[in-house]
Design a protein around this motif. Structure first.
Motif, short mmCIF file in Angstrom:
data_model
loop_
_atom_site.label_atom_id
_atom_site.label_comp_id
_atom_site.label_asym_id
_atom_site.label_seq_id
_atom_site.Cartn_x
_atom_site.Cartn_y
_atom_site.Cartn_z
N ALA A 216 1.16 -1.51 -0.08
CA ALA A 216 0.62 -0.09 0.00
C ALA A 216 1.36 1.04 0.04
O ALA A 216 1.90 1.01 0.49
N LYS A 217 0.60 2.36 -0.19
CA LYS A 217 1.23 3.23 -0.69
C LYS A 217 0.25 4.59 -0.30
O LYS A 217 0.93 5.52 0.85
N ASN A 218 -0.70 4.57 -0.43
CA ASN A 218 -0.96 5.67 0.30
C ASN A 218 -1.32 5.66 1.69
O ASN A 218 -1.59 4.58 2.58
N PRO A 219 -1.52 6.44 2.70
CA PRO A 219 -0.85 5.99 3.80
C PRO A 219 -2.21 6.19 4.81
O PRO A 219 -2.52 5.23 5.64
N GLU A 220 -3.58 7.27 4.35
CA GLU A 220 -4.39 6.43 4.75
C GLU A 220 -4.49 5.20 4.67
O GLU A 220 -5.75 4.11 5.47
N GLN A 221 -5.09 4.46 3.50
CA GLN A 221 -4.99 3.09 2.98
C GLN A 221 -4.00 2.14 4.03
O GLN A 221 -4.56 0.81 4.08
N ARG A 222 -3.54 2.45 4.14
CA ARG A 222 -1.63 2.03 4.81
C ARG A 222 -2.84 1.94 6.72
O ARG A 222 -2.15 0.53 6.85
N ASN A 223 -2.83 2.55 6.99
CA ASN A 223 -3.06 2.86 8.31
C ASN A 223 -4.20 1.89 8.67
O ASN A 223 -5.15 1.06 9.50
N GLU A 224 -5.41 2.03 7.75
CA GLU A 224 -6.60 1.10 8.00
C GLU A 224 -6.28 -0.80 7.92
O GLU A 224 -6.86 -1.36 8.31
N ILE A 225 -5.68 -0.79 6.62
CA ILE A 225 -4.99 -1.85 6.58
C ILE A 225 -4.30 -2.76 8.72
O ILE A 225 -4.27 -2.80 8.65
N PHE A 226 -3.43 -1.84 8.85
CA PHE A 226 -2.66 -1.42 9.85
C PHE A 226 -3.91 -2.31 11.22
O PHE A 226 -3.56 -3.10 12.09
N THR A 227 -4.64 -1.35 11.22
CA THR A 227 -5.81 -1.95 11.63
C THR A 227 -6.41 -2.82 12.41
O THR A 227 -6.68 -4.02 13.17
N LYS A 228 -6.95 -3.45 10.67
CA LYS A 228 -7.33 -4.79 11.13
C LYS A 228 -6.29 -5.98 11.10
O LYS A 228 -6.39 -7.22 11.33
N LEU A 229 -5.10 -5.47 10.43
CA LEU A 229 -3.79 -6.69 10.87
C LEU A 229 -3.46 -6.37 12.37
O LEU A 229 -3.46 -7.33 12.91
N HIS A 230 -3.80 -5.53 13.01
CA HIS A 230 -3.37 -5.47 14.13
C HIS A 230 -4.62 -6.32 14.88
O HIS A 230 -4.22 -7.06 15.96
N LYS A 231 -6.01 -6.11 14.95
CA LYS A 231 -6.88 -6.55 15.14
C LYS A 231 -7.13 -8.54 15.31
O LYS A 231 -7.39 -9.16 15.83
#
Length: 244
Positions: A216-231
């Protein structure tokens, strides 16, 4: 009495009681027995004919020879040997399905093959069971064949001595648990199966999310994926704590 064997594997090498061993003269099961009463595909018939060398009853575990209480769901547990024809053969799950679906008994399939190992040959053994997946009461069950890893034939054993094994039903749960989860405990097997399947799904999800996050390149998209990954990682950790 000469007891039945499948290759070098017998009830005794498996660690099962001598009282449960089947006499050799009564042990061989004709292949045609399993295709005589139900529709069977041409492919499965061919595999049964060509891939299976012999089908042998190794052990018959009943209340009378195990001192276990009568089961309410499982009347007896059989150990059936499948001698595989080809070297390095895979476990024939379709043949396991074909045989197991025709009996109410619990059946542990003892698959024996010849295999290459470090420049030599050896005999190997693996186990298979057909069991219903955990589901909601009242719904038609979905069955699946579960298999163990291959081991040298002399090291493949079945443990029937868990303290919680007090009936034929519990014995079947224990044997299924050994094949599926590597544990002899019969306790709450469906719940443990469910957690294991959930853990596998979460592991796949974590792997995918990790790769998505790296791309992912888009910061907002990266943050969204990171949240799902952490969960997902937290959920997996909680499941592993329950298994510990």
């Amino acid at each position: 009495m000469t007891i039945a064997s499948c290759g070098s594997v017998s009830a005794l090498t498996l660690g099962l009681p001598n009282s449960s061993a089947v006499p050799a003269e009564k042990a061989t099961l004709p292949k045609g027995l399993f295709v005589a009463r139900i529709p069977v595909s041409a492919k499965t018939k061919q595999r049964l004919a060509n891939d299976i060398e012999t089908i042998t009853m190794l052990s018959l575990l009943r209340p009378s020879n195990t001192r276990l209480a009568v089961g309410t769901r499982i009347p007896e547990v059989l150990a059936i040997g499948l001698r595989l024809h080809a070297k390095n053969a895979a476990i024939p799950t379709d043949i396991v399905e074909l045989i197991a679906m025709q009996r109410k008994s619990g059946i542990v399939f003892v698959c024996v093959r010849d295999a290459d190992f470090e420049g030599t040959k050896r005999q190997e053994c693996a186990f298979a069971v057909r069991r219903a997946l955990p589901g909601r009461a009242g719904h038609t069950p979905t069955f699946k064949v579960f298999v163990s890893d291959w081991k040298p034939a002399g090291e493949a054993m079945l443990d029937i001595g868990d303290p919680a094994v007090d009936s034929i039903d519990a014995l079947w749960e224990s044997l299924c648990s050994q094949v599926m989860l590597g544990s002899a405990s019969p306790t709450a097997l469906d719940a443990r199966m469910t957690r294991r399947m959930q853990a596998a799904q979460l592991a796949e999800q974590i792997d995918k999310l990790t790769r998505d996050h790296q791309r992912a390149k888009n910061p907002e998209q990266r943050n969204e994926i990171f949240t799902k990954l952490h969960k997902a990682k937290n959920q997996l950790e909680e499941l592993r704590k329950l298994e510990a």
